[in-house]
Design an enzyme around this catalytic site. Structure first.
Site, PDB file in Angstrom:
ATOM      1  N   GLU A   1      -0.182  -9.624  -0.416  1.00 46.86           N
ATOM      2  CA  GLU A   1      -1.437  -9.882  -0.177  1.00 46.86           C
ATOM      3  C   GLU A   1      -2.342 -10.063  -1.610  1.00 46.86           C
ATOM      4  O   GLU A   1      -3.216 -10.651  -1.774  1.00 46.86           O
ATOM      5  CB  GLU A   1      -2.100  -9.033   0.885  1.00 46.86           C
ATOM      6  CG  GLU A   1      -1.433  -9.049   2.249  1.00 46.86           C
ATOM      7  CD  GLU A   1      -1.891  -7.811   3.150  1.00 46.86           C
ATOM      8  OE1 GLU A   1      -1.721  -6.833   2.697  1.00 46.86           O
ATOM      9  OE2 GLU A   1      -2.156  -8.198   4.244  1.00 46.86           O
TER      10      GLU A   1
ATOM     11  N   ALA B   1       0.844  -1.254   0.056  1.00 41.41           N
ATOM     12  CA  ALA B   1      -0.009  -0.042  -0.124  1.00 41.41           C
ATOM     13  C   ALA B   1       0.746   1.336   0.107  1.00 41.41           C
ATOM     14  O   ALA B   1       2.120   1.147   0.492  1.00 41.41           O
ATOM     15  CB  ALA B   1      -0.837  -0.067   1.391  1.00 41.41           C
TER      16      ALA B   1
ATOM     17  N   GLU C   1       5.105  -5.202   7.206  1.00 42.41           N
ATOM     18  CA  GLU C   1       4.323  -4.290   8.139  1.00 42.41           C
ATOM     19  C   GLU C   1       4.745  -3.861   9.621  1.00 42.41           C
ATOM     20  O   GLU C   1       4.593  -3.016  10.090  1.00 42.41           O
ATOM     21  CB  GLU C   1       2.830  -4.563   8.012  1.00 42.41           C
ATOM     22  CG  GLU C   1       2.274  -4.360   6.857  1.00 42.41           C
ATOM     23  CD  GLU C   1       2.174  -5.542   5.628  1.00 42.41           C
ATOM     24  OE1 GLU C   1       2.951  -6.517   6.030  1.00 42.41           O
ATOM     25  OE2 GLU C   1       1.555  -5.786   4.721  1.00 42.41           O
TER      26      GLU C   1
ATOM     27  N   GLY D   1       0.850  -5.199   0.875  1.00 46.28           N
ATOM     28  CA  GLY D   1      -0.203  -5.422   0.292  1.00 46.28           C
ATOM     29  C   GLY D   1       0.045  -6.058  -1.414  1.00 46.28           C
ATOM     30  O   GLY D   1      -0.740  -6.431  -1.763  1.00 46.28           O
TER      31      GLY D   1
HETATM   32  N1  DAK Z   1       4.468   3.166  -0.852  1.00 42.73           N
HETATM   33  C1  DAK Z   1       4.923   4.631  -1.418  1.00 42.73           C
HETATM   34  N2  DAK Z   1       6.080   4.901  -2.079  1.00 42.73           N
HETATM   35  C2  DAK Z   1       6.870   3.368  -2.141  1.00 42.73           C
HETATM   36  C3  DAK Z   1       6.537   2.358  -1.560  1.00 42.73           C
HETATM   37  C4  DAK Z   1       5.366   2.245  -0.836  1.00 42.73           C
HETATM   38  N3  DAK Z   1       4.931   1.085  -0.341  1.00 42.73           N
HETATM   39  N4  DAK Z   1       7.625   1.644  -2.005  1.00 42.73           N
HETATM   40  C5  DAK Z   1       8.610   2.061  -2.564  1.00 42.73           C
HETATM   41  N5  DAK Z   1       8.129   3.370  -2.678  1.00 42.73           N
HETATM   42  C6  DAK Z   1       8.696   4.635  -3.538  1.00 42.73           C
HETATM   43  C7  DAK Z   1      10.070   5.054  -2.504  1.00 42.73           C
HETATM   44  O1  DAK Z   1       9.423   6.194  -1.618  1.00 42.73           O
HETATM   45  C8  DAK Z   1      10.698   5.419  -3.676  1.00 42.73           C
HETATM   46  O2  DAK Z   1      10.160   6.850  -4.041  1.00 42.73           O
HETATM   47  P1  DAK Z   1      11.210   8.148  -4.209  1.00 42.73           P
HETATM   48  O3  DAK Z   1      11.790   8.292  -3.167  1.00 42.73           O
HETATM   49  O4  DAK Z   1      12.061   7.744  -5.513  1.00 42.73           O
HETATM   50  O5  DAK Z   1      10.188   9.255  -4.544  1.00 42.73           O
HETATM   51  C9  DAK Z   1      10.453   4.654  -4.927  1.00 42.73           C
HETATM   52  O6  DAK Z   1       9.318   3.868  -4.681  1.00 42.73           O
HETATM   53  C10 DAK Z   1      11.557   3.755  -4.935  1.00 42.73           C
HETATM   54  O7  DAK Z   1      11.717   2.885  -3.823  1.00 42.73           O
HETATM   55  P2  DAK Z   1      13.247   2.734  -3.153  1.00 42.73           P
HETATM   56  O8  DAK Z   1      14.183   3.752  -3.295  1.00 42.73           O
HETATM   57  O9  DAK Z   1      13.046   2.591  -1.838  1.00 42.73           O
HETATM   58  O10 DAK Z   1      13.636   1.518  -3.968  1.00 42.73           O
HETATM   59  P3  DAK Z   1      14.672   0.282  -3.473  1.00 42.73           P
HETATM   60  O11 DAK Z   1      14.913  -0.672  -4.425  1.00 42.73           O
HETATM   61  O12 DAK Z   1      15.840   0.881  -2.622  1.00 42.73           O
HETATM   62  O13 DAK Z   1      13.718  -0.430  -2.102  1.00 42.73           O
HETATM   63  C11 DAK Z   1      11.699  -1.564  -1.275  1.00 42.73           C
HETATM   64  C12 DAK Z   1      12.821  -1.266  -2.547  1.00 42.73           C
HETATM   65  C13 DAK Z   1      10.475  -2.072  -1.612  1.00 42.73           C
HETATM   66  C14 DAK Z   1      12.620  -2.515  -0.369  1.00 42.73           C
HETATM   67  C15 DAK Z   1      11.714  -0.133  -0.520  1.00 42.73           C
HETATM   68  O14 DAK Z   1      10.853   0.702  -1.389  1.00 42.73           O
HETATM   69  C16 DAK Z   1      10.563  -0.401   0.587  1.00 42.73           C
HETATM   70  O15 DAK Z   1      10.900  -0.929   1.848  1.00 42.73           O
HETATM   71  N6  DAK Z   1       9.177   0.013   0.445  1.00 42.73           N
HETATM   72  C17 DAK Z   1       8.309   0.003   1.432  1.00 42.73           C
HETATM   73  C18 DAK Z   1       7.822  -1.559   1.354  1.00 42.73           C
HETATM   74  C19 DAK Z   1       6.450  -1.600   2.376  1.00 42.73           C
HETATM   75  O16 DAK Z   1       6.692  -1.612   3.905  1.00 42.73           O
HETATM   76  N7  DAK Z   1       5.469  -2.132   2.081  1.00 42.73           N
HETATM   77  C20 DAK Z   1       4.324  -2.292   3.143  1.00 42.73           C
HETATM   78  C21 DAK Z   1       3.445  -1.015   2.935  1.00 42.73           C
HETATM   79  S1  DAK Z   1       2.076  -1.204   4.240  1.00 42.73           S
HETATM   80  C22 DAK Z   1      -5.558  -2.224   4.535  1.00 42.73           C
HETATM   81  C23 DAK Z   1      -5.188  -3.286   4.138  1.00 42.73           C
HETATM   82  C24 DAK Z   1      -3.765  -3.647   3.651  1.00 42.73           C
HETATM   83  C25 DAK Z   1      -2.673  -2.685   3.655  1.00 42.73           C
HETATM   84  C26 DAK Z   1      -3.241  -1.296   4.015  1.00 42.73           C
HETATM   85  C27 DAK Z   1      -4.586  -1.089   4.460  1.00 42.73           C
HETATM   86  N8  DAK Z   1      -6.717  -1.833   4.753  1.00 42.73           N
HETATM   87  C28 DAK Z   1      -7.569  -2.961   5.014  1.00 42.73           C
HETATM   88  C29 DAK Z   1      -7.381  -0.731   5.208  1.00 42.73           C
HETATM   89  C30 DAK Z   1      -1.338  -2.653   3.028  1.00 42.73           C
HETATM   90  C31 DAK Z   1      -0.384  -2.145   3.939  1.00 42.73           C
HETATM   91  C32 DAK Z   1       0.928  -2.262   3.219  1.00 42.73           C
HETATM   92  O17 DAK Z   1       1.253  -2.640   2.422  1.00 42.73           O
END
Ligand code: DAK
Length: 257
Positions: free
Chosen positions: A111, A65, A131, A108
């Protein structure tokens, strides 16, 4: 219908729905989810299509997400966004949906892949539910579908630490059906989709429903459900066509009836 954040390609009898936010690693926001579920529903109602593929790009299936979207949201705002409704809509798609995953399938994104019927992965795919590192937990099936797919030990390991499973580990643990070299994973997913789409449509629909039932019911209820669908298929033309074609040593011709 025009889409901004996904690309839909129809290659009847299959269709490919690609998330198209490469700069954000295909992070999912409400618009992506809205467009994707609408596209899948439209394709589900298209008689020319028998199987759909959901995919991202080589670097990321989906990084989860959109964290920037959620960073300041209140609990009530998260509730009102009603995100989980999108996953429910995907669950109600009657035709098979393959997730073709390369690179990151995170949070997500993982998921979403698990909400599809089966996962085909590239060798570079990695699956994680990180998460916990954001101070929250998976909210769209990550603790439930993952545990059913790979068992408690591995699911706890992933959900409590955020560690990723490689494509090969995911395959060995039952999360992924097939793994291919990165250069060909999408072509292979398309081949598989075409193979699935060539089957009798009603049987295909029931087969999907029946396997999915196994996740939601006690064994006796699931067996009962399966048996009723099995009997029902003897009331279809295709059920008889398939059996007769075998006896007559010819290829069956499905009518979808
Ligand atoms: N959201 C927004 N932007 C993201 C992102 C994300 N999840 N993941 C990556 N980006 C963006 C980065 O901010 C970066 O943008 P700029 O800084 O260039 O503007 C760009 O994508 C490239 O990312 P990185 O520079 O970080 O790239 P790397 O190769 O170094 O690293 C990475 C890749 C995937 C390891 C890293 O980007 C990372 O850790 N990203 C976050 C992954 C994460 O934690 N995902 C889980 C998110 S929480 C719900 C149900 C489900 C959910 C929500 C609500 N409800 C029922 C209400 C789900 C929640 C989630 O998924």
């Amino acid at each position: 219908m025009t889409y901004e954040l996904i690309i839909v390609q129809s290659e009847a009898p299959i269709a490919i729905v690609q998330i198209n936010r490469p700069r954000q690693l295909n992070a999912l926001n409400s618009q992506v989810m809205q467009e994707m579920t609408s596209a899948l529903e439209t394709l589900d109602n298209d008689a020319a299509i028998g199987c759909m593929i959901v995919t991202g790009d080589e670097r990321a299936f989906g990084a989860g997400a959109d964290i920037k979207d959620m960073a300041d949201a209140t609990a009530v705002e998260m509730l009102q966004r009603n995100w989980i409704a999108y996953w429910d809509r995907i669950k109600h798609i009657s035709k098979p949906v393959i997730a073709a995953v390369s690179g990151y399938a995170v949070g997500g994104g993982c998921e979403l892949a698990m909400a599809c019927d089966l996962i085909v992965a590239s060798e570079s795919a990695q699956f994680s539910q990180p998460e916990i590192n954001l101070g929250v937990i998976p909210g769209a099936g990550g603790t439930q579908r993952l545990t059913r797919a790979i068992g408690k030990a591995k699911a706890m390991d992933m959900v409590l630490t955020g560690r990723a499973l490689s494509a090969r580990e995911a395959e060995a643990n039952g999360l992924v059906a097939r793994v291919y070299p990165t250069e060909v994973y999408l072509d292979e997913a398309k081949k598989l989709a075409r193979e699935i789409a060539s089957k009798a449509p009603v049987a295909l629909r029931f087969a999907k429903e029946s396997v999915n039932k196994a996740f939601e019911s006690p064994l006796a209820d699931g067996l009962d459900f399966e048996r009723k669908l099995f009997y029902f298929l003897f009331a279809t033309q295709d059920g008889h066509e398939g059996l007769k074609a075998f006896v007559e040593k010819r290829k069956p011709e499905w009518q979808g009836k």
